[in-house]
Each structure stands twice: as C-alpha cells, then as structure tokens.
Write an enzyme that holds these catalytic residues in place. Structure first.
Site, PDB file in Angstrom:
ATOM      1  N   THR A  40      60.945  88.463 127.061  1.00 12.75           N
ATOM      2  CA  THR A  40      62.166  88.343 127.853  1.00 12.75           C
ATOM      3  C   THR A  40      62.970  87.096 127.475  1.00 12.75           C
ATOM      4  O   THR A  40      64.193  87.125 127.437  1.00 12.75           O
ATOM      5  CB  THR A  40      61.778  88.298 129.344  1.00 12.75           C
ATOM      6  OG1 THR A  40      61.074  89.500 129.648  1.00 12.75           O
ATOM      7  CG2 THR A  40      62.994  88.192 130.236  1.00 12.75           C
ATOM      8  N   SER A  45      71.056  86.590 128.277  1.00  7.92           N
ATOM      9  CA  SER A  45      72.452  86.175 128.130  1.00  7.92           C
ATOM     10  C   SER A  45      72.621  84.728 127.669  1.00  7.92           C
ATOM     11  O   SER A  45      73.736  84.303 127.400  1.00  7.92           O
ATOM     12  CB  SER A  45      73.197  86.363 129.450  1.00  7.92           C
ATOM     13  OG  SER A  45      73.057  87.683 129.919  1.00  7.92           O
ATOM     14  N   ILE A  47      72.395  81.986 129.325  1.00  9.68           N
ATOM     15  CA  ILE A  47      73.288  81.337 130.287  1.00  9.68           C
ATOM     16  C   ILE A  47      72.481  80.431 131.211  1.00  9.68           C
ATOM     17  O   ILE A  47      71.380  80.794 131.623  1.00  9.68           O
ATOM     18  CB  ILE A  47      73.940  82.424 131.195  1.00  9.68           C
ATOM     19  CG1 ILE A  47      74.721  83.434 130.379  1.00  9.68           C
ATOM     20  CG2 ILE A  47      74.780  81.813 132.293  1.00  9.68           C
ATOM     21  CD1 ILE A  47      75.936  82.882 129.739  1.00  9.68           C
ATOM     22  N   HIS A  49      72.991  79.602 134.773  1.00  6.70           N
ATOM     23  CA  HIS A  49      73.827  79.965 135.921  1.00  6.70           C
ATOM     24  C   HIS A  49      74.023  78.753 136.822  1.00  6.70           C
ATOM     25  O   HIS A  49      73.106  77.960 137.014  1.00  6.70           O
ATOM     26  CB  HIS A  49      73.157  81.095 136.706  1.00  6.70           C
ATOM     27  CG  HIS A  49      73.106  82.383 135.961  1.00  6.70           C
ATOM     28  ND1 HIS A  49      74.146  83.269 135.950  1.00  6.70           N
ATOM     29  CD2 HIS A  49      72.147  82.923 135.165  1.00  6.70           C
ATOM     30  CE1 HIS A  49      73.832  84.318 135.206  1.00  6.70           C
ATOM     31  NE2 HIS A  49      72.619  84.123 134.702  1.00  6.70           N
ATOM     32  N   ARG A 311      64.170  92.536 131.506  1.00  3.30           N
ATOM     33  CA  ARG A 311      64.004  91.604 132.616  1.00  3.30           C
ATOM     34  C   ARG A 311      62.748  92.025 133.393  1.00  3.30           C
ATOM     35  O   ARG A 311      62.495  93.209 133.570  1.00  3.30           O
ATOM     36  CB  ARG A 311      65.198  91.676 133.554  1.00  3.30           C
ATOM     37  CG  ARG A 311      66.566  91.590 132.890  1.00  3.30           C
ATOM     38  CD  ARG A 311      67.601  91.892 133.975  1.00  3.30           C
ATOM     39  NE  ARG A 311      68.971  91.985 133.525  1.00  3.30           N
ATOM     40  CZ  ARG A 311      69.536  93.059 132.989  1.00  3.30           C
ATOM     41  NH1 ARG A 311      68.815  94.135 132.720  1.00  3.30           N
ATOM     42  NH2 ARG A 311      70.818  93.065 132.692  1.00  3.30           N
ATOM     43  N   CYS A 400      70.243  80.201 103.614  1.00  2.08           N
ATOM     44  CA  CYS A 400      71.028  81.168 104.384  1.00  2.08           C
ATOM     45  C   CYS A 400      72.484  80.764 104.300  1.00  2.08           C
ATOM     46  O   CYS A 400      72.892  79.751 104.851  1.00  2.08           O
ATOM     47  CB  CYS A 400      70.572  81.193 105.842  1.00  2.08           C
ATOM     48  SG  CYS A 400      71.728  82.023 106.942  1.00  2.08           S
ATOM     49  N   CYS A 402      75.162  82.413 105.323  1.00  2.00           N
ATOM     50  CA  CYS A 402      76.032  82.724 106.470  1.00  2.00           C
ATOM     51  C   CYS A 402      76.003  81.594 107.500  1.00  2.00           C
ATOM     52  O   CYS A 402      77.019  81.247 108.078  1.00  2.00           O
ATOM     53  CB  CYS A 402      75.613  84.022 107.138  1.00  2.00           C
ATOM     54  SG  CYS A 402      75.675  85.445 106.044  1.00  2.00           S
ATOM     55  N   CYS A 437      75.452  88.471 107.611  1.00  2.00           N
ATOM     56  CA  CYS A 437      74.815  89.428 106.694  1.00  2.00           C
ATOM     57  C   CYS A 437      73.445  89.837 107.212  1.00  2.00           C
ATOM     58  O   CYS A 437      72.786  90.692 106.638  1.00  2.00           O
ATOM     59  CB  CYS A 437      74.753  88.904 105.259  1.00  2.00           C
ATOM     60  SG  CYS A 437      73.253  88.019 104.811  1.00  2.00           S
TER      61      CYS A 437
END
Lengths: 479, 421
Positions: A40, A45, A47, A49, A311, A400, A402, A437
């Site tokens: 999980t 997200s 975030i 909160h 979740r 890498c 990118c 990529c």
C-alpha cells in the site's frame, strides 16, 4: 529473543521501527517482500493531508493532524522530499456549498490551521485550469506532498542505522504464545520468539489481529487506480486539487508530485484479491473522466504510467492503533488506509511509546535521529557536481537519461543499508526507470550494475524480487 | 568556455552523417557528443541486414552501415566525446554536457545539429490495463538484450504493435528458439515496412492481427498471459472478441517518439504532429543556427534517408558558421498539404536559401491506393508522381527544384496534394 517484532515494512511498520529505535531494545522487522515499501505504501496519492477530512474525535483525525504537523521537521531530519504546496477541495455546484462549509467546520474542529474558503475569483488566480463549474474551494495551506518511497525508505534506513534488523522475503504464517508472555511467530524462514509484536501488515493486518484478538476485524482491499503524467505536465496544477464529494459522487484528485510530475486518481473499488494491483480499462477511463470535472484539459495524454494500489480498508473505517486486551504485548496498527501516509509518523511514535511502556524501555543515548539520503545529483550546481565526480567518476555517468540519474546514485542505492536488490528497488530510491521512457533505455544498464554490485549473474536480477526475473537465459551463440 | 563551430548532439547515423558533411563543406571545428560508449547509435543493435541499399547499393547490417560512417568520421579526424551526456542546450547555443573524466562542462557552439534520435512508446503511455510484472519490454529493449547482451528476455512471446522493430524482433526471437504466437496491431494497417511483414512474419508463419490490441496483462511477478481483443473503428475493444494467450513475454512496438527534451529546453518550436522541431528548407529549427535531422526531426523507416537528411543539416550548419546568420528575409513560404498528408519536413521553404534540389518528406495518415502526388506553386502544378500504394508506415518524398520555384518571382503558396489517380 527479540523485544519487538514488527510485521510489515511498509510506511507504518517502518515508522514504528524508526521510533522504537530510539530505545534500548532488540527490534526486528519482518517483511514478506524483497524490499521496504512494496505494498500500500508504494501506490497511493503521495499526499500529506492537512487533516480537515477525518471525522472529528476519530483516531484518523488525531493521527492525521499530528502526522501532518510532524512531517516537515521529519523530512529535514531524515532527508526526504516534502513540499507544502497546499490543497484545495473544489466545490462544483452552489448546491454543494453546505457540504463545503461543513468540511471547513470539521477541519477547524480537528485543529487544522489556516483553513479558509476561497471564492471563484481567487480560486481561478490560484489555479488557472480550474473548471468553469468551480464556485469555491476549501483551501488548506498545510496540505503537502511527499515521496512515499523515499519517506518509507528514510524511516527504515534510519531504523536500521540505529540497530533495527530487517528480514526480507520472510512471510509470517502464524502468531502464537508460548508460556510466560512470549510470542512465537512461525514464518516460512523459521520461528521467531519475541516479547512483543506490532501488526503493521497492511491489507493482511486482519489475519494477524484475528489470531490474537477476540473482537474480529475485516480488511477489504480497496483498489485505487492512478495515472502519472510526464514532467511536461508540470505546473498544470500548483496545489493538490480534490473534488468535494457532491452530486457527482466522490471525485479524483489531481496533484503535483515532489518529482515534478502530475498524479491523477484514485478510483475506489473493493476487491477480494489482496495482491490485486492490476489496473483495469474501466478504472483508468474513470480516472480520466472524473479528473475532467474539477479541471479543464487535464493533460492525460501525457501519461507515462498507470498503476493501482490497495488501501487496507477496515469495516469500521477507523485506524486500529492499540494494544490487545487479551494478549498484552500484541499491538495493532491496522486499518491504516487514507490518511495513513500522513499519519505514519504519529502512529509510529504512538505505537513505539506503547511498546516502550509495556517493556519499560530506556532511551538509547546513541540514537541518531538524522539520516542522509542519496545525493540527487541533478539538483546540484555545476561546481558541486564536478566536486562529486572528481571524488567518484561514477557520478559523471548518466544511466537513466529521462530522470538524469547517474551510476554513482544507483551504486549508492544498492550499497547503502537496506539497499536496492531489484530494478524496482533502484527505481524507488533514485528514480532510474521512473521517467518517460519507463526504463526502456536504462533497464539493461541497471541490470548490469545490480549484477555487478550484488555479485550475481544478470539472469538472477529481478524486477521486484521473487520470480520476477528479467531474462530467462542466454541466446544460442552463448550456449 | 570551450568553443566549437559545429556541435553535433548524438553520434548515431544522423550525427555521423552530419559531421562528415560539415567537414566536407570545409568546416574543421566540429565536435560530436555521444552518450553511449561507441558511435553508431541504435544501429549497433540492429544486426539484421537491409541497411544501405540506397546509400551503398548493397545490403549491410546495422553495425556495418554504422562502421562505414564511423570510418569516414575517424578518417577526417573529427573529435568525438563518448560516454558524454548532454544535459542542457540553451537558446544561445551553450551546450552543457557531462562525463566521468571531464565532469560537467560547457561549450559555446556557433551552430548545433540536433541528432538525438527517438525513443519507444512505453506501456504506460499506451495505458494498457493489467498487472505490471517482469516480462514486458519495448521491442528495442528486447533487441538490445538479445543482440548486445546475449540474453533471452523470454520464451513465449506476444507482440503488440507492428512497428519495424517489433517485426524484426518477431523473427529474431523465433530464430533464437522462442515461440512468437501473434503480433497484434491496433490500427487496420501495419506501421511497419511491407518487406518486414513478409520477411519477418509471413516467412515464419507468425499471424498478424490487425485492429487488435492487448486488453489485459496477467502475472504478478512474471508475465503469465495476455488477452487481446479486436477493436472497433474508434479503437475501442469489442466485447466478446477476447482471446487469451499463455506467454511469459509481451513486446511492445507501438511507435517511436523523437527525443526532444533538449530541444524543448532550448525553446525550439516543436511540431505536435511529428513531435520533432519545425524546420525550414535548411533543416534549421526556430532557433537560428540550430539544425535537426534524423529521427529527432521525424521518425524515419530507412537509415539511408536519415543519413541523407543529416548530411544536408551538416552542410547547412557549416554554411551557417561560414556565412553567419543571414539577414532575416521573409520567413519563407509555408508548405501546405491536402489529401491525407499528416505533415511535411520542411514546413517552410525560402526559395532564395534553398539548395538547387530539395527533398520534401512526408507521411500519409491512412492506407491509400492509386494516387497521384502533385505539387502546386502559386496554384500551378509543377510536379506530379504516381503512387500505386501509400501507407502510414512508408515515408514519402517529392523533389523540388530551385529554378522551378524561382520562376514564380515570389512564391506565395506551395502545396503538396495527394489526389486520386
């Protein structure tokens, strides 16, 4: 005999381990995967909160606010990216305004600072791409974004540096008690004896809880699908944009990430399979459709990858952070769904203090609260970079292209405590393969480096442990 | 700061041809910056034959073709820095690059040739649903694993997309003993060359399913199977047409994207159709003195045309250094198009500055039969050629003569049109 065994090296388990590591205690973390942050914790997200959402008086509200307040200092102590970009909950219809006001009031009650309702004019200034339907929004200046991988890895590494042991590829099958207050964990790698157990097993936490506790719980994996957009989409939104649940139901968020991408999602579908992290055509379509409600012209065509996370939704929709009454010494950190990432520091600290009280642990004066992350060479000045390359030329070799990740960074990711063992492990630590990529160019190079550093054959290198081998053999000419 | 007259970013076929041509135009201050450890770019992993039919009138492998150009570059003593990544290009043509030995350094260039090539479209960009196990590779990554590293990425293969690399890899994997079960192509036509479909699929009995796509990927650690389905005219999967394949590998060959991160950083104007820079008749981008050629400009099918185009860019870069920034005349005449053409390179033509014979390259958006390609200058037909078949997978070209265009005194419109024969 261990003083404490933590089941699960996700963000919660790693936070518990980190806060336990400040005490004199023998602490072990067991994880069924090959690395920290593989469940999980890796697919969400990203975030922090602010804490206005959870029901006032709930543990979710308490730990969210505490975690949110701890996060910035922690990001400096443990050197992981954190950006307090603020969040907006957008109200898309006058009819929903009472819901917006209720959310504001709930946030104030929860103790969230700086909340305000901004009207359309100001909202448009803050977010030029906001939908024409947007009438107002709840602005939370304390909302923030972090990197969930680097956050979890930082917690775990710091714990390891302070003496916590981690055992990967080790799955706990059952928990029992031997006489005299000792727990016996049966794993696929043998038995473990410990004085206390912390259940931070994410979507599997109900298994362990129900082995130890009379009052049963049930965790349902609730799938969330996401799109991740290219750096070219950077700046499309400046804040984390949530949709106020209203006449369209619950929307999806659109947010900048600390790595200058844009994340869009999640969906919410309850499933049976606790490893069911597949994306679906309908889920991805839903993310695209819903994202278009609060914002105009979301650049979903700039998608570089999509993913799904699960979740750990408990029936009561509340965190279960407590010591078992029937089995003192067994601690739950269960039902940790959103805002679990935001709450992790607070939950980790709270559980560590419960364990401390149970075992009467003493502070360890040698505890080192800080940890230095992997240098992010792309953010250095030319002079700083040259200094680094002079010391170690591997920092001058880009692997890498990118994400501009050098060989030096990858080697560090592999060699440091709890180092990367797979392509995904490298990716989560230094972002090689995370770019547009999607590892097309760098994966053969990273495989080579992993094989060399780990003293393995390339055929043994995996994407993410287990049977996820990248190659199946050699070509005929080599036979 | 170091100074070079012409800095070429990329030492693949485009960069090598540009360097050689700039040298032969009289330029001596040339530097090639290449991120890999050897010159030749992606040709090094293209060990199949079929390269050089136009340029050398013989069939070479990719490495052989690259070697010819590399030898030319070496014979001229042109400086190349290998293992050197260009990190940034600024609008004033300062190139920031990095390698192990020199660290990070900057070079001031009078002219720059962009020759960075392209990358493959990834699974993520295609939004294919399913799990994300090991065993999913872009065709080019698989090609590198097999041809450079000597490893087999899998044994039982499904390929999505019928781009040329996918077709080539269908044959390559088959020759290595893998079972390539099917090639699924979203579009109702292949994006690859006809000759590759014949030589790489038909000859080995590998089915090509047009208007099909992958709708699910199974396997939590390694791929265990994929499901493909037929799509409707809007490319949406048709329920009930799903077919399941047990496999351990999914190769993707679903299009190439010019790598223009540096160009964008410098502020070069990019065409939304080609994803490459917009260029004028000298292959010069919106930044004077910055030229582009090869797959960074628009994706090519044949390396011969990459070399040809890049040689033009190299010559023009040398001329730019020699003559300086010619006073801005008018912007040239926009090349317009009709009848199914998606884009042209170049997109503008200045009849004063163009060379005597200029190639305009373009692609069409669908398969068309029995057509005539016509060029109209100021509304008057000046060129036509018959095409029995035109397809999105095959690049088209028309040749324009300077004398012909200058006849008009002032060229107001230039249109390329595909008409029914």
């Amino acid at each position: 005999m261990w003083d404490a065994v933590v089941i699960g090296a996700g963000v919660t388990g790693s936070a518990v381990a980190r806060y336990l590591s400040r005490y004199r205690a023998k602490v072990l973390v067991v994880e069924k995967s090959e690395d920290v942050c593989t469940g999980t914790s890796k697919a969400n997200s990203a975030i922090v909160h602010a804490g206005y959402d959870a029901k006032n008086g709930s543990l979710m509200a308490k730990y969210n606010l505490e975690g949110s307040l701890m996060m910035e200092d922690l990001s400096k102590e443990l050197d992981f990216p954190y950006d307090r970009c603020g969040s907006l909950v957008v109200c898309l219809s006058e009819a929903d305004r009472p819901t917006l006001e209720k959310l504001y009031e709930n946030g104030v009650k929860n103790g969230v600072k700086g909340l305000e309702i901004v009207e359309r004019d100001r909202l448009v200034e803050m977010e030029p791409n906001i939908s024409d339907d947007a009438v107002a929004a709840l602005y939370a200046p304390t909302g923030a974004i972090i990197c969930p991988f680097l956050f979890t890895i930082a917690l775990a590494e710091n714990a390891a540096e302070n003496g916590v042991e981690f055992r990967f590829d080790t799955e706990v099958k059952s928990i029992g008690r031997t006489g005299d207050g000792v727990f016996k964990l049966v794993t696929d790698k043998g038995e473990i004896l410990t004085k206390t157990v912390v259940n931070a097993a994410g979507v599997y936490a109900d298994f362990f809880h129900n082995m130890m506790c009379e009052k049963k719980i049930r965790i349902t994996p609730r799938k969330g699908e996401y799109l991740l957009l290219d750096h070219e989409a950077e700046g499309f939104v400046r804040h984390t944009i949530f949709q106020l649940p209203g006449k369209f139901g619950k929307g999806v968020l659109v947010s900048p990430t600390v790595h200058k991408n844009v994340i869009v999602g999640p969906t919410a579908n309850d499933i049976d399979d606790r490893e069911g992290t597949n994306t679906t055509a309908s889920g991805l379509a839903e993310v695209m459709e819903k994202s278009a409600r609060a914002l105009k012209n979301v650049p979903v065509r700039k998608t570089i990858t999509s993913f799904a996370g699960l979740r750990a939704h408990e029936d009561g929709h509340e965190f279960i952070v407590e010591e078992s009454k029937e089995n003192p010494g067994f601690f739950d950190a269960a039902g940790i769904e959103s805002p679990g990432l935001s709450s992790a520091p607070a939950i980790g600290k709270a559980v560590a203090e419960m364990v401390k009280a149970r075992l009467k642990l003493e502070e360890d004066p040698s505890f080192k609260a800080t940890r230095k992350g992997i240098v992010h060479a792309a953010e250095l000045s030319i002079e700083e970079r040259n200094e680094l390359i002079k010391k170690n030329p591997a920092y001058g070799q880009i692997i890498c292209r990118c994400e501009n990740v050098s060989e030096g960074e990858i080697i560090d990711a592999i060699r440091r405590p709890l180092g990367a063992k797979s392509l995904d492990g490298v990716k989560r630590r230094v972002r090689a393969g995370m770019g547009r990529c999607q590892a097309g160019f760098c994966s053969p190079r990273v495989m080579e480096i992993l094989a060399r550093e780990l003293g393995k054959d390339q055929s043994e290198v995996t994407k993410s442990g287990g049977e996820s081998r990248i190659i199946v053999g050699e070509i005929k000419d080599k036979w | 700061m170091e100074q070079y007259n012409v800095v070429i970013i990329g030492g693949g076929p485009a960069g090598l041809a540009a360097a050689k041509a700039a040298y032969d135009e009289g330029e001596r201050s040339i530097l090639i910056l290449e991120r890999d450890s050897l010159l030749g770019g992606i040709l090094n992993q293209c060990i199949h034959n079929g390269f050089g039919l136009h340029t050398f009138k013989e069939e070479l492998t990719g490495p052989e073709y690259a070697k010819r150009f590399e030898d030319e570059v070496r014979a001229r003593g042109i400086e190349c820095r290998l293992n050197t990544m260009v990190m940034d290009l600024s609008s004033d043509k300062t190139v920031t690059a990095m390698n192990r030995t020199d660290g990070m350094f900057q070079i001031r260039a009078k002219a720059v040739v962009l020759a960075m090539g392209c990358r493959e479209r990834s699974r993520g960009a295609l939004n294919i649903p399913g799990y994300r196990p090991a065993g999913i590779y872009s065709a080019g990554t698989a090609q590198r694993l097999v041809n450079i590293e000597g490893y087999m990425p899998g044994r039982k293969v499904v390929i999505l997309g019928s781009g040329d690399i996918g077709l080539i890899m269908a044959r390559r994997m088959t020759l290595e003993g893998a079972e390539v079960q099917v090639v699924a192509e979203l579009m109702p036509y292949s994006g690859g060359l006809k000759r590759n479909i014949v030589q790489c699929l038909d000859d080995y009995g590998i089915p090509l399913k047009l208007s099909h796509t992958v709708v699910d990927i199974e396997g939590k650690e390694r791929v265990t199977g994929v499901t493909i389905a037929e799509v409707d005219s809007k490319n949406k999967p048709i329920p009930g047409t799903e077919e399941h394949y047990d496999c351990d590998t999914l190769l993707l060959s679903c299009g190439l994207i010019p790598e223009n991160e540096l160009s964008r950083g410098a502020g070069v104007e990019i065409s939304p159709v080609t994803n490459g820079p917009k260029v004028n008749e000298r292959l010069e981008t919106s930044i004077p003195g910055v030229f582009a050629a090869g797959n960074v400009l628009h994706v090519h099918d044949l390396v011969d045309y990459v070399s040809e185009e890049a040689a033009d860019a190299g010559r023009n870069a040398a001329a730019y250094v020699r003559e300086g920034n010619a006073p801005e005349t008018e912007n040239g005449t926009a090349v317009t198009f009709e009848g199914g053409i998606r884009y042209t390179v170049p997109s503008t033509v200045d009849t004063e500055k163009m060379k005597d014979l200029m190639t305009v390259r373009f692609r069409v958006g669908s398969v068309m039969k029995d057509r005539i390609v016509k060029v109209y200058a100021n509304g008057e037909e000046i060129f036509k050629k018959k095409r029995r078949i035109m397809a999105p997978g095959e690049m088209e070209e028309v040749l324009l003569r300077k004398t012909e265009l200058q006849k008009f005194g002032g060229l107001k419109t230039l249109k390329i049109k595909v008409e029914e024969a």
